[in-house]
Design an enzyme around this catalytic site. Structure first.
Site, PDB file in Angstrom:
ATOM      1  N   CYS A 112      97.684  55.703  77.819  1.00  0.00           N
ATOM      2  CA  CYS A 112      98.635  56.236  77.236  1.00  0.00           C
ATOM      3  C   CYS A 112      98.304  56.057  75.789  1.00  0.00           C
ATOM      4  O   CYS A 112      98.000  55.184  75.430  1.00  0.00           O
ATOM      5  CB  CYS A 112      99.933  55.575  77.471  1.00  0.00           C
ATOM      6  SG  CYS A 112     101.676  56.447  76.598  1.00  0.00           S
ATOM      7  N   CYS A 164     103.788  51.811  72.143  1.00  0.00           N
ATOM      8  CA  CYS A 164     104.714  50.821  72.089  1.00  0.00           C
ATOM      9  C   CYS A 164     104.184  49.311  72.396  1.00  0.00           C
ATOM     10  O   CYS A 164     103.357  49.030  73.242  1.00  0.00           O
ATOM     11  CB  CYS A 164     105.476  51.317  73.625  1.00  0.00           C
ATOM     12  SG  CYS A 164     106.031  53.009  73.623  1.00  0.00           S
ATOM     13  N   CYS A 185     103.835  47.494  76.176  1.00  0.00           N
ATOM     14  CA  CYS A 185     103.431  48.312  77.082  1.00  0.00           C
ATOM     15  C   CYS A 185     101.913  48.179  77.372  1.00  0.00           C
ATOM     16  O   CYS A 185     101.152  48.558  76.573  1.00  0.00           O
ATOM     17  CB  CYS A 185     103.570  49.700  77.046  1.00  0.00           C
ATOM     18  SG  CYS A 185     103.449  50.823  78.418  1.00  0.00           S
ATOM     19  N   CYS A 199     111.242  58.353  93.316  1.00  0.00           N
ATOM     20  CA  CYS A 199     110.926  58.474  91.604  1.00  0.00           C
ATOM     21  C   CYS A 199     109.465  58.414  91.555  1.00  0.00           C
ATOM     22  O   CYS A 199     108.792  57.586  91.957  1.00  0.00           O
ATOM     23  CB  CYS A 199     111.706  57.264  91.238  1.00  0.00           C
ATOM     24  SG  CYS A 199     111.480  57.375  89.295  1.00  0.00           S
ATOM     25  N   CYS A 201     113.164  62.436  91.430  1.00  0.00           N
ATOM     26  CA  CYS A 201     113.186  61.967  90.036  1.00  0.00           C
ATOM     27  C   CYS A 201     111.832  61.507  89.477  1.00  0.00           C
ATOM     28  O   CYS A 201     110.859  61.328  90.460  1.00  0.00           O
ATOM     29  CB  CYS A 201     114.160  60.650  89.962  1.00  0.00           C
ATOM     30  SG  CYS A 201     113.596  59.277  90.948  1.00  0.00           S
ATOM     31  N   CYS A 238     118.512  58.861  83.944  1.00  0.00           N
ATOM     32  CA  CYS A 238     118.532  57.459  83.625  1.00  0.00           C
ATOM     33  C   CYS A 238     117.815  57.211  82.440  1.00  0.00           C
ATOM     34  O   CYS A 238     116.844  57.297  82.062  1.00  0.00           O
ATOM     35  CB  CYS A 238     117.420  57.140  85.072  1.00  0.00           C
ATOM     36  SG  CYS A 238     116.992  55.327  84.924  1.00  0.00           S
ATOM     37  N   ARG A 258     121.208  48.607  86.231  1.00  0.00           N
ATOM     38  CA  ARG A 258     120.258  48.226  86.920  1.00  0.00           C
ATOM     39  C   ARG A 258     119.540  47.031  86.323  1.00  0.00           C
ATOM     40  O   ARG A 258     118.878  46.920  85.238  1.00  0.00           O
ATOM     41  CB  ARG A 258     119.147  49.149  87.225  1.00  0.00           C
ATOM     42  CG  ARG A 258     117.808  48.923  87.960  1.00  0.00           C
ATOM     43  CD  ARG A 258     117.149  50.222  88.223  1.00  0.00           C
ATOM     44  NE  ARG A 258     117.819  50.761  89.452  1.00  0.00           N
ATOM     45  CZ  ARG A 258     118.000  52.079  89.145  1.00  0.00           C
ATOM     46  NH1 ARG A 258     117.660  52.606  88.091  1.00  0.00           N
ATOM     47  NH2 ARG A 258     118.456  52.658  90.251  1.00  0.00           N
TER      48      ARG A 258
END
Length: 347
Positions: A56, A60, A63, A100, A131, A191, A263
């Site tokens: 990626c 972040c 991450c 998902c 999802c 979500c 969650r």
């Protein structure tokens, strides 16, 4: 008695006042709200499949999928349709009703969306709800996924607007809000949650929850992640969040968003059973299930089953109207890879 209408006009002062309540008072209020909207002894169990891992371009700070950090996560190409369908078939055989798929992109190209749409259509053809979490989407891309049969989209805010710049520099906060708007406009459910324990203040945790609760629609699912510190990421070595402060965050989320599924996401491996029990009492009614939560550890299946037995909890089996986002998948013997923080790169 009719439940009060959901609010979308919470002030920062109101949310901060909830955080400041005596611990037992806050838990009492949160549990009362929880019982009014949900079965207090039912917990949804979920798992994730990363269909494109690592590499990626974002920065972040939490991450391990960011290409710029040396975390040991290897970049992988998008899985083939057949490979994903095989995983989805196994999930359905194990009791899944929703599936998902996550991909580590900042924002997918149109050709990427076309490939994912093909995957979505194939998974939908199995009779599963679908999802995905793919990063930022344009309105046209969201419409393409909706047309292919996508039901839900995950895209987290991560933290409060005023703390966001301390964590991420490659994507603006408004970019996240824009993607959520695009998703809602085409009729996809959302979500959306965040990560705590990144060095933010209690006031900034209040800011995250205020922003979530004041969205035009409350997310059907609100994942609350506790930072999982990964060596090689800038946040490795951050002072750990007090476990009771995490419980407070769950409780306030439940009060602000009564009908949403809250969650327990990343970070459960660092929580003892007593803290998890407090989270369930405070309003958490969904967990990630399995030995691995993408690239980071998660309590194993047998430990979760034992905890459920000790707390007299049962897995939520009827999910058609639950408003959750991820597949209810019993252990299917598969591993996944990704961020583990529920950040929107592949979680």
């Amino acid at each position: 008695m009719t439940a009060p209408a959901l609010r979308h006009d919470w002030t920062r002062e109101e949310v901060a006042a909830l955080f400041a309540l005596p611990f037992n008072e806050l838990l009492h209020r949160a549990h009362s709200v929880h019982r009014a909207h949900h079965d207090p002894n039912a917990v949804q169990v979920s798992t994730l499949l990363s269909i494109k891992t690592g590499g990626c371009p974002e920065d972040c700070a939490y991450c391990p999928q960011a290409a710029r950090y040396a975390t040991g996560v290897q970049a992988e190409k998008l899985m083939s349709v057949d490979a994903v369908v095989a995983r989805a078939q196994a999930a359905k055989a194990a009791g899944a009703s929703r599936f998902c798929m996550g991909a580590a992109w900042r924002s997918p190209k149109d050709r990427d969306v076309a490939k994912v749409a093909e995957i979505v259509s194939a998974v939908k053809g199995l009779g599963l709800e679908t999802c995905a979490t793919l990063g930022m989407l344009s309105g046209e891309q969201a419409a393409t996924l909706k047309q292919a049969g996508l039901d839900y989209y995950n895209h987290n805010l991560d933290t409060a607007p005023e703390f966001y710049g301390e964590i991420i520099h490659t994507r603006e906060y408004q970019d996240r809000l824009d993607t959520l708007e695009h998703v809602r406009e085409v009729g996809l459910k959302t979500c959306c949650g965040g990560i705590v324990g990144m060095g933010e203040t209690r006031g900034q945790r209040a800011g995250l929850l205020q922003t979530l609760a004041n969205l035009p629609e409350h997310p059907e699912s609100v994942p609350i992640n506790q930072l999982v510190q990964v060596e090689g990421t800038p946040l490795h070595g951050t002072e750990a969040l007090d476990p009771f402060e995490f419980v407070r965050t769950i409780a306030v989320a439940r009060i602000l968003m009564p009908a949403s599924m809250v969650r327990l996401s990343a970070g459960r491996q660092q929580m003892d059973d007593a803290v998890q029990a407090l989270c369930f009492f405070a309003g958490a009614n969904s967990i990630f299930y399995g030995e691995k939560l993408l690239t980071t550890g998660n309590p194993d299946v047998e430990a979760d089953r034992a905890l459920f037995r000790r707390l007299d909890l049962h897995a939520l089996e009827v999910v058609e109207e639950s408003g959750t986002v991820h597949a209810d998948i019993l252990e299917a013997g598969t591993s996944a890879a990704g961020c583990g923080q529920g950040c929107g790169c592949a979680a």
